[in-house]
Design a protein around this motif. Structure first.
Motif, PDB file in Angstrom:
ATOM      1  N   GLU A 127       0.831  -1.211   0.000  1.00 13.97           N
ATOM      2  CA  GLU A 127       0.000   0.000   0.000  1.00 13.97           C
ATOM      3  C   GLU A 127       0.863   1.259   0.000  1.00 13.97           C
ATOM      4  OE1 GLU A 127      -4.353  -0.931   1.410  1.00 13.97           O
ATOM      5  OE2 GLU A 127      -2.986  -1.205   3.100  1.00 13.97           O
ATOM      6  N   GLN A 134       2.140   3.928  -7.921  1.00 10.83           N
ATOM      7  CA  GLN A 134       1.039   3.416  -8.761  1.00 10.83           C
ATOM      8  C   GLN A 134       1.572   2.373  -9.769  1.00 10.83           C
ATOM      9  OE1 GLN A 134       1.320   7.115  -8.709  1.00 10.83           O
ATOM     10  NE2 GLN A 134       0.302   6.925  -6.731  1.00 10.83           N
ATOM     11  N   ARG A 176      -7.577  -6.677  -4.564  1.00 13.82           N
ATOM     12  CA  ARG A 176      -8.273  -5.395  -4.357  1.00 13.82           C
ATOM     13  C   ARG A 176      -7.265  -4.256  -4.273  1.00 13.82           C
ATOM     14  NH1 ARG A 176     -12.342  -8.092  -1.303  1.00 13.82           N
ATOM     15  NH2 ARG A 176     -14.235  -7.702  -2.487  1.00 13.82           N
ATOM     16  N   VAL A 177      -6.202  -4.477  -3.485  1.00 16.67           N
ATOM     17  CA  VAL A 177      -5.180  -3.429  -3.303  1.00 16.67           C
ATOM     18  C   VAL A 177      -4.522  -3.126  -4.646  1.00 16.67           C
ATOM     19  CG1 VAL A 177      -2.969  -2.898  -2.190  1.00 16.67           C
ATOM     20  CG2 VAL A 177      -4.781  -4.050  -0.895  1.00 16.67           C
ATOM     21  N   LYS A 179      -5.647  -3.563  -7.673  1.00 16.75           N
ATOM     22  CA  LYS A 179      -6.563  -2.912  -8.596  1.00 16.75           C
ATOM     23  C   LYS A 179      -6.757  -1.449  -8.207  1.00 16.75           C
ATOM     24  CE  LYS A 179     -10.831  -3.858 -10.995  1.00 16.75           C
ATOM     25  NZ  LYS A 179     -12.189  -3.797 -10.402  1.00 16.75           N
ATOM     26  N   THR A 180      -6.904  -1.220  -6.927  1.00 15.67           N
ATOM     27  CA  THR A 180      -7.168   0.137  -6.458  1.00 15.67           C
ATOM     28  C   THR A 180      -6.022   1.085  -6.787  1.00 15.67           C
ATOM     29  OG1 THR A 180      -8.451  -0.826  -4.671  1.00 15.67           O
ATOM     30  CG2 THR A 180      -7.844   1.487  -4.422  1.00 15.67           C
ATOM     31  N   TYR A 181      -4.790   0.606  -6.617  1.00 17.54           N
ATOM     32  CA  TYR A 181      -3.627   1.469  -6.887  1.00 17.54           C
ATOM     33  C   TYR A 181      -3.122   1.319  -8.314  1.00 17.54           C
ATOM     34  CZ  TYR A 181      -3.319   2.305  -1.878  1.00 17.54           C
ATOM     35  OH  TYR A 181      -3.580   2.674  -0.596  1.00 17.54           O
ATOM     36  N   ASN A 182      -3.732   0.414  -9.067  1.00 17.59           N
ATOM     37  CA  ASN A 182      -3.304   0.187 -10.446  1.00 17.59           C
ATOM     38  C   ASN A 182      -1.852  -0.307 -10.517  1.00 17.59           C
ATOM     39  OD1 ASN A 182      -3.804   0.094 -13.147  1.00 17.59           O
ATOM     40  ND2 ASN A 182      -3.225   2.227 -13.526  1.00 17.59           N
TER      41      ASN A 182
END
Ligand code: PLP
Length: 410
Positions: A127, A134, A176-177, A179-182
């Protein structure tokens, strides 16, 4: 090391002469053995696009790293310092994998700035990474497949209680992590432990990695870590590289077909490449007979080779100075003021005070785990390469012990 004309030789060099010239204790490495181990591995995996990343922590002398580079290997590093050593040895940053555990994000950032391939083994660090980078820097993820593997509990890293890797059970959260941060994931990694004998264990773990890999569309490689067992004593079985190679190659190629693209297959062996290539030469200082035991006390100990005391590791010991003498039973101990047994109840050619003994399998986790305990000096290291002995590290002196000490006004 082979017996020729009644003397042990490495690439034709009389090993006792090395002890005389460079004194004891002395680490000696056989560059040819390193090369032949690497060849065995490459031959067993000739059916895939294989990349070897030598695990520098096993033996990190710059000259050994340079030899690895020359032989065509890349590097696996677990600290920013190992990464620096790798660069100094001539590896390009993108040939070096950085696989730390429990380091702060600052250290990961430093490795990114150098340009190493980053292997992330913690969602918290991922994260941090996502927030800062990114999709700008592709990464590898260390997955913990939760299988029990390895010689003993101290060297297993893939089980459910282990601190290593991101649990395969957290895959949904992980995705999920990402995808969220690409975040762009180009590699998946696992390393389940050391001293693994059974090819089935590798295959079992590989299947778990294949399963996860389906969720990552941008992969370029899968890294299966290491853990290949090597023989430590006569008659020891070692992992059958040919059998492992055949089984893994067909499973891997099948997976690639299904994945839709040819991937690289990575391994990061340490022990397999350097363990058998190394010898710790020591001198028998004293023979002591007690009511229970005949001890040989040598001029080294757990400060230079901690594996017997730390992992109950068996290291074969031979008396180079008195070949084909009558065998006697000895317990070989170090000079550290603590119980530091190097070998229990060993049958050795009769040992006399002053004899030179060789402790085998000392290439991996020998010098790299050596310390100055008891304020002893660490040994010199010699690499035999091209039929010549090269001093690749000087023996320490008292000055080395004092170097960073600051004398306070007390
Ligand atoms: C220690 C380590 C290795 C090497 O293990 P060996 O048993 O010496 O082959 C490989 N990969 C990682 C991540 C390691 O920590």
């Amino acid at each position: 090391m082979e017996l020729k004309k009644n003397r042990y030789r490495i690439q034709g060099i009389d090993v006792i002469k090395l002890a005389e010239e460079y004194h004891t204790p002395l680490y000696v490495y056989d560059g040819e053995k390193i090369a032949s181990q690497l060849n065995n591995l490459q031959a067993a995996f000739s059916g895939v696009d294989l990349r070897i990343k030598y695990a520098a922590k096993a033996l990190s002398n710059l000259s050994v790293l340079r030899l690895m580079k020359k032989l065509g290997a890349g590097l696996d590093t677990v600290s920013i310092q190992e990464l620096h050593l790798g660069i100094m040895a001539g590896f390009k940053p993108d040939e070096i994998l950085f696989t730390p555990n429990s380091v702060g994000f600052e250290e990961v950032k430093a490795a990114i700035e150098i340009g190493a391939i980053i292997n992330i083994d913690n969602i918290s660090i991922l994260e941090h990474f996502g927030n800062k980078y990114q999709d700008r820097i592709p990464i590898c993820l260390r997955i913990n497949p939760h299988i029990q593997a390895g010689g003993n509990h101290k060297i297993s890293t893939g089980h459910v209680d282990s601190k290593f890797g991101i649990s395969v059970l957290q895959l949904r959260h992980l995705l999920r992590v990402i995808k969220t941060y690409n975040i762009k994931v180009t590699g998946l990694h696992m390393h389940t432990g050391s001293d693994i004998l059974d090819p089935g264990v590798f295959l079992q773990a590989a299947n778990i990695l294949f399963e996860s890999a389906r969720e990552f569309p941008h992969l370029q490689f899968l890294d299966f870590g290491s853990g290949f067992k090597v023989p430590y004593r006569e008659g020891d079985i070692n992992v059958d590289m040919v059998e492992l190679g055949e089984a893994m190659t067909s499973a891997f190629n099948e997976f690639c077909k299904e994945y839709g693209r040819k991937l690289e297959l990575w391994f990061e062996p340490g022990k397999y490449l350097v363990s058998e290539a190394g010898y710790l030469l020591v001198r028998a200082n004293v023979i002591k007979t007690t009511p229970a035991t005949v001890f040989v006390g040598v001029d080294s100990g757990m400060n230079h080779l901690i594996r017997p005391m730390m992992y109950d590791a068996y290291h074969e010991i031979i008396n180079l100075s008195n070949l084909s003498a009558t065998k006697r039973v000895y317990t070989i101990v170090g000079y550290i003021c603590e119980t530091d047994t190097l070998g229990w109840d060993r049958k050795l050619d009769e040992v006399r005070e002053g004899d030179i003994l060789a402790i085998r399998n000392a290439g991996a986790y020998g010098y790299s785990m050596a310390s100055n305990y008891n304020s002893r000096l660490r040994p010199a290291e010699v690499l035999i390469h091209g039929g010549k002995a090269h001093l690749i590290r000087k023996r320490e002196t008292l000055d080395d012990l004092l170097r960073n000490q600051v004398e306070a006004e007390i």
